[in-house]
Every structure is written in C-alpha cells, then in structure tokens.
Design a protein around this motif. Sequence first.
Motif, mmCIF file in Angstrom:
data_model
loop_
_atom_site.group_PDB
_atom_site.id
_atom_site.type_symbol
_atom_site.label_atom_id
_atom_site.label_comp_id
_atom_site.label_asym_id
_atom_site.label_seq_id
_atom_site.Cartn_x
_atom_site.Cartn_y
_atom_site.Cartn_z
ATOM 1 N N ALA A 112 -13.748 -26.903 -75.973
ATOM 2 C CA ALA A 112 -12.623 -27.141 -76.066
ATOM 3 C C ALA A 112 -11.837 -26.006 -75.590
ATOM 4 N N ALA A 113 -12.038 -24.883 -75.833
ATOM 5 C CA ALA A 113 -11.197 -23.644 -75.348
ATOM 6 C C ALA A 113 -11.465 -23.543 -73.669
ATOM 7 N N PHE A 114 -12.852 -23.758 -73.392
ATOM 8 C CA PHE A 114 -13.277 -23.431 -72.071
ATOM 9 C C PHE A 114 -12.519 -24.554 -71.096
ATOM 10 N N GLY A 115 -12.426 -25.867 -71.692
ATOM 11 C CA GLY A 115 -11.874 -26.769 -70.971
ATOM 12 C C GLY A 115 -10.384 -26.686 -70.722
ATOM 13 N N GLY A 116 -9.864 -25.854 -71.628
ATOM 14 C CA GLY A 116 -8.396 -25.395 -71.426
ATOM 15 C C GLY A 116 -8.239 -24.031 -70.703
ATOM 16 N N GLY A 117 -9.428 -23.699 -69.929
ATOM 17 C CA GLY A 117 -9.315 -22.473 -69.166
ATOM 18 C C GLY A 117 -9.392 -21.345 -69.877
ATOM 19 N N ASP A 118 -9.767 -21.250 -70.959
ATOM 20 C CA ASP A 118 -9.765 -20.029 -71.823
ATOM 21 C C ASP A 118 -11.193 -19.528 -72.132
ATOM 22 N N LEU A 119 -11.958 -19.015 -71.032
ATOM 23 C CA LEU A 119 -13.225 -18.651 -71.195
ATOM 24 C C LEU A 119 -13.393 -17.373 -72.426
ATOM 25 N N THR A 120 -12.430 -16.363 -72.426
ATOM 26 C CA THR A 120 -12.347 -15.295 -73.142
ATOM 27 C C THR A 120 -12.330 -15.883 -74.802
ATOM 28 N N GLY A 121 -11.256 -16.701 -74.792
ATOM 29 C CA GLY A 121 -10.703 -17.364 -76.307
ATOM 30 C C GLY A 121 -11.900 -18.118 -76.866
ATOM 31 N N GLY A 122 -12.669 -18.870 -75.795
ATOM 32 C CA GLY A 122 -13.631 -19.581 -76.435
ATOM 33 C C GLY A 122 -14.868 -18.703 -76.908
#
Length: 137
Positions: A112-122
Amino acid sequence: MTVGEMQPQSGTGSPPDVLDGPFSTRQLLRVDEALRLADLGTGLIFSVFVGGLDEPIREHAERLHRQLAEPDRSVLIAISPNQRQLEIVTGRYARKRIPDTYTKLAALSMVAAFGGGDLTGGIITGLDQLASHAGKG
C-alpha cells in the motif's frame, strides 16, 4: 562504517556506491534505524534488499536469505521496485515467531505504501509490523 558516513574517495569526487540507489542519505538513515530497532527489540536479524531479482523471484530471495550470517534467525525483505515484486523470507526460528499470516499482513501494508510512492515508509512500516509480531526474544 554506518550508512550515513561518507567514505573518503581517492580523488574521484564521486559519492560512495551506496548513494546511487533510490534512497537519499536521510532515507537510508531512517531504514538503518528501523533495522536496528527491529534487531534489538526482537533478537532476530532483519535485512532489506532493494534491487533486481532474478526469475523465479521467490527462489532468488531465498538464495539471498541463505547467504545471511544466521539465516535461521533472519528475516529478509527483498524488494524489486522496477519489477513490482516483494518477498519476505523468514528463517526456521524466525518463522516460529512470525508466522506466514503476519508476514502477509506486513506485505499488504508495505505494498500500500509502495503504491503511494513511499518506498522508505513502506519498508519502515513492514519492519515495525514484523518486529511487533515477533515480540521480545
């Protein structure tokens, strides 16, 4: 050398190879801290691989996991952003503390985080969830 330290280059003027990836120095430090906290909080060894994975993806991730210092106590999160692939590999001992059901839940949050463009957060979210499920060791 920690992730955030700069290693002197012999006249090349180029940054170390570790900074050639998809992360800024600040992001690398955040992931490094999340890894440290997961390791200390659980007694397990967490690792993250970000890069291309050969087909079949799962087998490549398992090969990487077997190369770790203590694979039985290790958890590897292998991510290939360009291939849109994520694998979480747990060692024999680690799997007793983090059953597949919990790795799947962590993977869903990461995706879900990766899909939102947040690799680090994911990655940080996944590490936190896996460590929370493992508990103190």
